[in-house]
Scaffold this active site. Structure first.
Site, PDB file in Angstrom:
ATOM      1  CE  LYS A 201      60.863  -9.279   1.419  1.00 36.59           C
ATOM      2  NZ  LYS A 201      60.084  -9.241   0.182  1.00 36.59           N
ATOM      3  CE  LYS A 255      63.501 -11.818  -0.019  1.00 35.79           C
ATOM      4  NZ  LYS A 255      62.398 -11.356  -0.804  1.00 35.79           N
TER       5      LYS A 255
HETATM    6  C1  PBG Z   1      59.242  -8.441  -3.203  1.00 36.31           C
HETATM    7  C2  PBG Z   1      60.454  -9.263  -3.048  1.00 36.31           C
HETATM    8  C3  PBG Z   1      61.754  -8.822  -2.801  1.00 36.31           C
HETATM    9  C4  PBG Z   1      62.560  -9.939  -2.874  1.00 36.31           C
HETATM   10  C5  PBG Z   1      61.748 -11.030  -3.137  1.00 36.31           C
HETATM   11  N1  PBG Z   1      60.430 -10.598  -3.219  1.00 36.31           N
HETATM   12  C6  PBG Z   1      62.330  -7.469  -2.619  1.00 36.31           C
HETATM   13  C7  PBG Z   1      61.855  -6.578  -1.593  1.00 36.31           C
HETATM   14  O1  PBG Z   1      61.167  -6.977  -0.644  1.00 36.31           O
HETATM   15  O2  PBG Z   1      62.158  -5.398  -1.732  1.00 36.31           O
HETATM   16  C8  PBG Z   1      64.061  -9.922  -2.737  1.00 36.31           C
HETATM   17  C9  PBG Z   1      64.783 -11.077  -3.313  1.00 36.31           C
HETATM   18  C10 PBG Z   1      66.244 -10.880  -3.506  1.00 36.31           C
HETATM   19  O3  PBG Z   1      66.848  -9.866  -3.091  1.00 36.31           O
HETATM   20  O4  PBG Z   1      66.832 -11.780  -4.099  1.00 36.31           O
HETATM   21  N2  PBG Z   1      58.382  -8.284  -2.186  1.00 36.31           N
END
Ligand code: PBG
Length: 331
Positions: A201, A255
């Site tokens: 991520k 992601k």
């Molecule tokens: C939280 C999380 C996030 C997303 C999914 N889980 C945001 C972040 O890490 O700030 C983002 C999903 C999206 O942008 O559609 N940990």
């Protein structure tokens, strides 16, 4: 080895629709889709998310209807995210551990209505519950403390599993959390609750609309670069996934999606584990924006992007466009 032109003409197999169908290397169906849904408090509430045109937050009493819609469309898994009321957010995110929080109530409502007809994936991270918008516990300098956070994430995961979650998806990027959560699930008699790790991520600019949707955007000070990955790194994603496999992940996620297809491809070539991609909120918003300013056809843009994930090696895609895509795919 290929014969040279004109004995080989690659356009030959593209000349008619039946032949293009026959030679198509990759397929996409509604069974490849995971639909993220936002949950909000209240009764009978549908709240449109301004930065995600076409996406709403739903109150718990309305969420089961969305799950039934997913079942009808052939979508096998939905992902839940809560928009926690401001007065229930705190520095330590204790709301995440409340068995009656929005997340758990939504899981129960969906499981009561749909049973085994659909899977429920739940995000493990504290950002929808903290007053500072970070994914974990912070010290005085605002640094997210790894091991103390993991201890809370374990309790959060157990809380979700108790409520009926089928897939636990840690999105926090703490070190060691997959092993800790797997061990706890085994000890608490949840051997069949899966873990889909947000293994790779990235600290991304594409998460903006999501943070609006869960109400953490305005609260977040600074960024998440001390735990989410540097977009410049690929080898490090391999190491993240290697560790998560060793710690007991059933599947891994990359992601955001489209900007990281090389990561999906490398992981798929290297490891024998299902790889999923999250087409995140900013990606959704960009497709919708392209359509609204007239520079592209939404449906065509969407289908081209989704097939790219499959071509790169994804087992499935999390996308807010899941119902739109499923309708197009189901004709
Ligand atoms: C939280 C999380 C996030 C997303 C999914 N889980 C945001 C972040 O890490 O700030 C983002 C999903 C999206 O942008 O559609 N940990």
């Amino acid at each position: 080895m290929t014969a040279s032109y004109p004995h080989t003409r690659l356009r030959r197999t593209r000349a008619s629709a039946w032949s293009r169908t026959l030679h198509r290397e990759t397929t996409l169906s509604s069974a490849d889709l995971i639909w993220p849904l936002f949950v909000t408090s209240g009764n009978g509430v549908e709240e449109p998310v301004a930065s995600l045109p076409g996406v709403s937050r739903w109150s718990v009493d309305l969420i089961a209807a969305r799950a039934k819609e997913a079942v009808q469309l052939g979508i096998p898994l939905i992902a839940l995210f809560p928009n926690t009321p401001a007065d229930r957010r705190s520095a330590n995110g204790a709301e995440a551990l409340d068995p009656d929080n929005l997340m758990c109530s939504a899981i129960k409502a969906i499981k009561d209505a749909c049973g085994e007809e659909i899977g429920v994936l739940t995000d493990v991270a504290l950002d929808p519950y903290t007053s500072h918008g970070q994914d974990g516990l912070i010290d005085d300098a605002g640094y997210v403390i790894n091991d103390d956070t993991v201890a809370v994430l374990v309790d959060q995961a157990l809380n979700q599993a108790e409520a009926g979650a089928d897939v636990i998806a840690p999105s926090d990027m703490m070190d060691g959390r997959i092993r800790a959560i797997r061990t706890a699930l085994e000890m608490a008699s949840h051997p069949n609750v899966q873990i889909m790790s947000y293994a790779a991520k990235y600290a991304s600019a594409f998460y903006g609309p999501f943070r609006d949707a869960v109400g953490s955007g305005g609260l977040l000070k600074g960024d998440k670069t001390t735990y989410q990955m540097d977009p410049a790194n690929g080898d490090e994603a391999i190491r993240e996934v290697e560790l998560d496999i060793a710690e007991g992940a059933d599947s891994v996620m990359v992601k955001p999606g489209l900007a990281y297809l090389d990561i999906v491809y490398r992981l798929k070539q290297r490891f024998n584990i299902p790889v999923f991609a999250y087409q995140v909120s900013g990606e959704y918003a960009m497709i919708e924006a392209a359509q609204s300013v007239g520079v592209g056809d939404r449906d065509a843009l969407l289908m081209e992007k989704l097939i790219a994930f499959k071509r790169a090696g994804c087992s499935g895609i999390l996308t807010y466009h899941a119902p739109v895509a499923a309708r197009l795919l189901n004709g």
